[in-house]
Design an enzyme around this catalytic site. Structure first.
Site, short mmCIF file in Angstrom:
data_model
loop_
_atom_site.label_atom_id
_atom_site.label_comp_id
_atom_site.label_asym_id
_atom_site.label_seq_id
_atom_site.Cartn_x
_atom_site.Cartn_y
_atom_site.Cartn_z
N ILE A 140 0.86 -1.23 0.03
CA ILE A 140 -0.04 -0.03 0.02
C ILE A 140 0.95 1.39 0.03
CG2 ILE A 140 -2.13 -0.96 0.98
CD1 ILE A 140 -1.08 0.22 3.61
N LYS A 141 2.17 1.28 0.35
CA LYS A 141 2.91 2.45 0.55
C LYS A 141 4.30 2.08 -0.01
CE LYS A 141 4.20 6.67 1.45
NZ LYS A 141 4.10 7.64 0.58
N GLY B 31 7.68 3.78 0.96
CA GLY B 31 8.17 4.98 1.67
C GLY B 31 9.80 4.74 1.17
N ALA B 32 10.37 6.06 1.90
CA ALA B 32 11.81 5.77 1.92
C ALA B 32 12.35 5.05 2.87
CB ALA B 32 12.17 7.38 2.06
N GLU B 33 11.70 4.65 3.92
CA GLU B 33 12.33 3.79 4.89
C GLU B 33 11.94 2.49 4.70
OE1 GLU B 33 14.15 5.21 7.38
OE2 GLU B 33 14.28 3.19 8.66
N LYS C 149 -6.57 -7.94 10.02
CA LYS C 149 -5.96 -7.02 9.26
C LYS C 149 -4.90 -6.27 9.79
CE LYS C 149 -9.26 -4.37 5.90
NZ LYS C 149 -9.84 -2.98 5.88
N ASP D 208 12.20 11.47 14.04
CA ASP D 208 11.80 11.80 12.63
C ASP D 208 10.21 12.15 12.60
OD1 ASP D 208 11.71 11.66 9.68
OD2 ASP D 208 11.21 9.47 9.73
#
Lengths: 333, 217
Positions: free
Chosen positions: B3-4, B6-8, B20, B120
């Protein structure tokens, strides 16, 4: 070409005294420079750099005008890097620019040095709306344009990447400039020596890394391995924060600029993060990665065409001029 | 299902023992050499799980951790079906924005009071769900009561507002610092704010006068 505009730009923020001439129709026409080299084992002394610029200015200017091969009258405006940089060095360039503008009776145009890096690189690479990674002796900044300003998404909280490499090279008795010296030794090193990796959100901090690397030097670690490890750690920090900023801003282009952009390992890392996020990767050509008059001349065209100029008597240099304080009227949304 | 990206890490939404769940996997970074990469991913996986757990015990909304797999640098956690603060901030009324920022300040204050640092803080690491703000992405965090680290935490969120939410930076950040002060108290708040200014001045190209005005609360 009646509408052609020509700007002469003077760069003198740090070790480079440069004069560039750029045309609105034909880009960079002339780029001449003379670079101050500090004595072996020492850094740039602002007074000595200014002295160098003072002595070299006439010959650099003569050479630039010779290569220009048109009448000096055809220059429409004279520009200078107003900041940020070393005060004495900045003032020397500003003095030359004020004198020229006054003598030619042409407008004087103030240019921000970092924005000039970005604009010249954009011209040369064709990048339109990139996430910019500016890495040099004076800057380590991750920035993107939005609504009339360059917005800073991440930066160093202490020394710059160029500074880290320079000081480390000096401590290891490597020749100046330090970046290329460290790079070529790093290629021969292979063993990884553990060094502190400091990422704070989108920011980095290199001062602890420098101290740790100096300690390893005193412990007689192999210099090739140490150069390799220093590059790996420092560049990974920059790559990681750049990737974070890229994911956050969702830009489709990445542009690597500044003196350290010439490093091949750094280029490789940044191109990998760009690729990972489906963004195009651009890097400033090596010839123009360092400080030069061309960056000031080209950016001056954009500034001047936006109607910005400065009166000689108000043209104080700004050694601490921040990138995100400069209004940018010439970029599209 | 991814679903995503990211950078990390990559986030997958999967069924885990019938519920879920979010599977957060820190992927190897091609640009980093293996020695460095493995160490960083493993340390952050452990840190994140510990900090989320500890944050929850002091009442800071954060996803429940179901399991971690250190080999695969993966955390399995509760799926929170909210909207990122980054996206929420652009829509509501001015008052609502300020209220949200006040709440963010309170959350950071609670975290600091409990001896934790996020490391962060951005508006994309916070999710609004049922009127509560959930804190995520603790991978760069730490257990610390160090003034410097608290200052950096606030600097990061300030930077996020300056760069991504610049149109309403001043009122938002003022509301945030108010919320923070309410939580940690007058004394600590002013020390942290002073340190934040010091950190900024230490950076490149900053001078006293220009930064000062930003901090009036």
């Amino acid at each position: 070409m009646a509408s052609e505009i020509i700007c002469l730009g003077i760069e003198s923020t740090a070790h480079t005294f440069g004069i560039g001439i750029a045309s609105s129709e034909n880009g960079v026409l002339v780029d001449v420079k003379s670079v101050y080299k500090p004595p072996f084992g020492a850094g740039i002394h602002p007074r000595e750099a200014a002295q160098h610029h003072c002595e070299e200015a006439p010959s650099v200017l003569n050479q630039a005008l010779k290569e220009f091969s048109r009448k000096i009258d055809s220059v429409d405006a004279v520009a200078f890097s107003m900041g940020p940089g070393l005060g004495p060095a900045l003032r020397t360039g500003a003095t030359v620019a004020r004198a020229l503008a006054t003598w030619l009776n042409k407008p004087l145009v103030p240019v921000h040095h970092a924005i000039a890096h970005i604009e010249l690189a954009s011209l040369l690479t064709g990048a339109k709306d990139p996430l910019v990674i500016l890495v040099s002796g004076g800057h380590t900044t991750i920035t993107a344009y939005a609504d009339r300003r360059w917005r800073v998404f991440g930066e160093t909280e202490d020394i710059t990447l160029g500074n880290l490499l320079d000081v480390f090279a000096r401590e290891s008795s490597l020749p100046s400039p330090g970046g290329p010296a460290v790079e070529s030794l790093a290629k021969k090193g292979g063993k990884f020596i553990d060094l502190p990796y400091v990422v704070k959100g989108n920011d980095v901090s290199f001062s602890g890394l420098l101290t740790a690397a100096k300690k390893k030097l005193q412990m007689n670690c192999d210099l090739k391995d140490l150069c390799h490890s220093l590059q790996e750690v420092a560049f990974s920090m920059v790559a990681e924060t750049s990737e974070r900023a890229l994911a956050f801003t969702e830009k489709k282009e990445v542009l690597l600029v500044g003196g350290v952009a010439a490093n091949e390992r750094l280029q490789q890392m940044i191109s990998e993060i760009a690729c990972e996020h489906n963004a195009s990767f651009y890097v400033v050509p090596k010839r123009y990665s360092g400080d030069c008059g061309a960056q000031i001349a080209w950016t001056a065209l954009l500034v001047y065409r936006s109607g910005i100029e400065i009166k000689v008597e108000k043209s104080y240099v700004k050694p601490k001029w921040r990138l995100d304080q400069v209004a940018i009227p010439w970029r599209d949304e | 299902m991814l679903i995503k990206k990211g950078a990390e890490a990559n986030l997958y939404l999967e069924k885990w023992h019938g519920i879920k769940a979010i599977i957060k996997k820190r992927m190897p970074k091609k640009y980093r050499i293996d020695e460095l990469d493995t160490k960083i991913r493993q340390t952050r996986t452990v840190r994140e799980a510990q900090l989320i757990h500890n944050a929850r015990t002091v009442g800071i909304p954060s996803p429940i951790i179901y399991a971690i797999d250190l080999e695969k640098t993966t955390i399995i956690m509760k799926y929170i079906e909210g909207i990122r603060v980054k996206d929420v901030l652009n829509s509501p009324t001015f008052e609502k924005k300020q209220e949200l920022c006040y709440q963010i300040g309170q959350l950071i204050g609670q975290l600091h009071n409990a001896g934790m640092i996020h490391g962060d803080l951005t508006t994309s690491n916070m999710i609004v769900f049922k009127n509560r703000i959930y804190l995520l992405d603790f991978g760069l965090g730490d257990h610390s009561i160090d003034l410097e680290e608290r200052g950096v935490d606030l600097l990061l969120i300030k930077r996020a507002f300056q760069s991504a939410h610049y149109k309403y930076f001043k009122p938002c950040f003022a509301a945030l610092t108010k919320g923070y002060k309410q939580e940690v108290g007058e004394e600590i708040s002013s020390e942290v704010m002073k340190r934040l200014r010091d950190i900024e001045r230490r950076g490149r190209y900053t001078s006293r006068g220009e930064l000062h005005e930003d901090y009036e609360v």
